[in-house]
Scaffold this active site. Structure first.
Site, PDB file in Angstrom:
ATOM      1  N   SER A 145      12.382  85.742 -47.782  1.00  0.00           N
ATOM      2  CA  SER A 145      13.592  84.919 -47.812  1.00  0.00           C
ATOM      3  C   SER A 145      14.569  85.443 -46.761  1.00  0.00           C
ATOM      4  CB  SER A 145      14.195  84.907 -49.219  1.00  0.00           C
ATOM      5  OG  SER A 145      15.218  83.959 -49.327  1.00  0.00           O
ATOM      6  N   HIS A 180      10.618  79.812 -47.564  1.00  0.00           N
ATOM      7  CA  HIS A 180      10.667  78.774 -48.615  1.00  0.00           C
ATOM      8  C   HIS A 180      10.099  77.437 -48.115  1.00  0.00           C
ATOM      9  CE1 HIS A 180      13.211  81.608 -50.719  1.00  0.00           C
ATOM     10  NE2 HIS A 180      14.140  81.523 -49.781  1.00  0.00           N
TER      11      HIS A 180
END
Length: 252
Positions: A145, A180
């Site tokens: 992330s 993501h």
């Protein structure tokens, strides 16, 4: 005869070690989602150490206590020595510099959160420079992330209000990045659009449970936790986006 013996010795060495990555290589492992036990274990293996010292940086969540506790829970049954680098400190209690702490580790894993704020704090505290020195030294770097986006030259982030925007990374890896990739509907088309417009360079995208190992700045291999998660090389060719799925090794 001498050349022949050298060739034989080289062959035997490579068979016995089973390695094509040396300890002096610069290794960086990125994945699309949050920290998990499988990827911690893999990062530790990259060090080549029996019980490596692995440091977690929760900067992007403001040194969140629950996140740090979660880190220690994940590491509780792994054969590693877990550490955490906090940035909310004072000089009365912490007598070692950030560089001294990071340079003593075998691997460094960066957690998710607000990428923009994390990079600003790192720059103010010169942690970015300490990480660069650690990378050049051969200490394994990793993260997911915000902890993956930070290593690239740029990508899209949710660190600002209202909408996804562009953030510049540390450029340890000279590509753009999209974490993501499979979990947020707006990420994938926006990433494609930014590459098409030349706002972002060609780059790599990772689903939450998939990651890519870079060795000396080049993609070496992809790893996934399940068969549904993948990593991709995304680039512009003749005015169109090309998305190449990278074959992944499934790890447990």
């Amino acid at each position: 005869m001498r050349i022949f013996l050298l060739i034989v010795l080289f062959f035997v060495y490579n068979i016995t070690t089973g390695q094509d990555i040396s300890s002096s290589d610069k290794k960086l492992f990125v994945y699309g989602g949050q920290v998990n036990k499988e990827f911690i274990k893999y990062t530790a293996q990259l060090t080549g150490k029996k019980r490596p010292k692995v440091c977690f940086l929760p900067t992007a969540t403001g040194d969140n206590e629950r996140y740090m506790n979660f880190w220690y829970q994940l590491c509780s049954d792994l054969d590693i020595e877990p550490h955490v680098l906090k940035v909310w400190i004072n000089s009365y209690r912490q007598k070692k510099s950030f560089e001294e702490i990071l340079s003593s580790m075998d691997a460094i894993i960066v957690g998710g959160g607000n990428t923009l704020n994390m990079l600003a704090i790192w720059k103010a505290q010169k942690i970015d420079l300490a990480l660069e020195k650690a990378y050049e030294k051969g200490i394994v770097l990793a993260g997911g992330s915000a902890g993956s986006l930070c290593w690239f030259n740029g990508g899209t982030t949710d660190s600002r209000p209202k909408e996804l925007s562009i953030v510049k990374g540390l450029s340890f890896l000279n590509y753009s990045h999209c974490p993501h990739y499979n979990s947020e509907e707006s990420r994938r088309p926006l990433y494609h659009d930014n590459i098409l417009k030349g706002i972002l360079s060609d780059g790599y995208a990772c689903d939450d449970k998939s990651g890519i190992l870079f060795v000396n700045g080049k993609a070496k291999s992809a790893l996934s936790i399940d068969n549904e998660s993948n990593s991709y090389y995304v680039y512009r060719k003749e005015g169109k986006i090309v998305e190449e799925k990278i074959d992944s090794e499934i790890i447990k």
